[in-house]
Enzyme design. Structure first.
Site, PDB file in Angstrom:
ATOM      1  N   VAL A 194      18.499  -9.133 -15.010  1.00 41.19           N
ATOM      2  CA  VAL A 194      17.980 -10.160 -14.021  1.00 41.19           C
ATOM      3  C   VAL A 194      18.716 -11.220 -14.204  1.00 41.19           C
ATOM      4  O   VAL A 194      19.387 -11.864 -13.143  1.00 41.19           O
ATOM      5  CB  VAL A 194      16.426 -10.368 -13.999  1.00 41.19           C
ATOM      6  CG1 VAL A 194      16.036 -11.449 -13.259  1.00 41.19           C
ATOM      7  CG2 VAL A 194      15.747  -9.124 -13.784  1.00 41.19           C
ATOM      8  N   ALA A 224      22.283 -10.567 -12.764  1.00 46.13           N
ATOM      9  CA  ALA A 224      22.266 -10.197 -11.490  1.00 46.13           C
ATOM     10  C   ALA A 224      21.999 -11.740 -10.592  1.00 46.13           C
ATOM     11  O   ALA A 224      22.718 -11.928  -9.650  1.00 46.13           O
ATOM     12  CB  ALA A 224      21.103  -9.546 -10.976  1.00 46.13           C
ATOM     13  N   GLU A 225      21.166 -12.362 -10.999  1.00 43.91           N
ATOM     14  CA  GLU A 225      20.864 -13.710 -10.419  1.00 43.91           C
ATOM     15  C   GLU A 225      21.884 -14.585 -10.330  1.00 43.91           C
ATOM     16  O   GLU A 225      22.340 -15.388  -9.506  1.00 43.91           O
ATOM     17  CB  GLU A 225      19.515 -14.408 -11.055  1.00 43.91           C
ATOM     18  CG  GLU A 225      19.044 -15.750 -10.061  1.00 43.91           C
ATOM     19  CD  GLU A 225      17.645 -15.985 -10.233  1.00 43.91           C
ATOM     20  OE1 GLU A 225      17.439 -17.091  -9.694  1.00 43.91           O
ATOM     21  OE2 GLU A 225      16.882 -15.692 -11.182  1.00 43.91           O
ATOM     22  N   SER A 226      22.600 -14.632 -11.745  1.00 47.09           N
ATOM     23  CA  SER A 226      23.964 -15.473 -11.718  1.00 47.09           C
ATOM     24  C   SER A 226      25.005 -15.291 -10.667  1.00 47.09           C
ATOM     25  O   SER A 226      25.702 -15.883 -10.129  1.00 47.09           O
ATOM     26  CB  SER A 226      24.431 -15.274 -13.235  1.00 47.09           C
ATOM     27  OG  SER A 226      23.323 -15.913 -14.190  1.00 47.09           O
TER      28      SER A 226
END
Length: 143
Positions: free
Chosen positions: A63, A66-68
Site C-alpha cells: 500500500v 502504491a500510494e506513493s
C-alpha cells in the site's frame, strides 16, 4: 533518481517534484522510482527489510508503494502551485512476495482538474500480480 530513470511532465512540475523528493517513508523502505509521469509511474521496493513476522512482504508495504506512486503521479499532473493528496484507497492482495523486489506500475484512470484516479498493479520478480490498488487524489491550490 539516476540517469536511467525518467521523470515526465511539465518542466515546472517535474522540478517541484525533484525538489520535494519521495518522502521519509519511501526512503526508509528503499523505494526506487524508475519512471514518473502523470499517466504512468513505476517504482520498486525490496522485500528484505519490509517483511512481516511470517517472512512475507508486509501488506502495508504494498500500500505504501502504491500510494506513493499514485500521489507522485497526481502531483505531477497537478502542476506548480497545486498539490494532490489521497482521499480514497483500496487494496486487494492476491499473492505474497518473500524475496527479491516488488514493482508497482501506476496507470492513470482519470486526470481531472480536481480529482485523479490511478490503478497500481504490484508484481513480484517473476511478473506475478501480488496486489492491485486504486487511489483517488484531490487536487488543491497551494496556500
Amino acid at each position: 533518481m539516476t540517469d536511467e530513470q525518467t521523470v515526465q511532465g511539465p518542466p515546472a512540475a517535474v522540478a517541484e517534484y525533484l525538489e520535494r523528493g519521495m518522502g521519509q517513508l519511501a526512503d526508509k523502505m528503499g523505494m526506487v522510482v524508475t519512471e514518473l509521469g502523470a499517466d504512468r509511474a513505476v517504482a520498486s521496493i525490496p522485500v528484505e527489510g519490509n517483511r512481516q513476522p511470517a517472512g512475507l512482504l508486509h501488506g502495508g508495504a504494498y500500500v505504501v508503494l502504491a500510494e506513493s506512486l499514485g500521489s507522485m503521479a497526481a502531483n505531477i499532473h497537478a502542476g506548480p502551485g497545486r498539490y494532490a493528496v489521497g482521499i480514497e484507497l483500496s487494496a486487494s492482495h492476491t499473492r505474497s512476495a518473500t524475496s527479491g523486489r516488488v514493482t508497482g506500475t501506476c496507470t492513470a484512470i482519470h486526470l481531472g482538474g480536481t480529482l485523479t484516479t490511478h490503478e497500481i498493479v504490484l508484481t513480484d520478480d517473476e511478473g506475478r500480480r501480488c496486489s492491485t490498488v486504486r487511489i483517488t487524489n484531490i487536487i488543491r491550490d497551494a496556500r
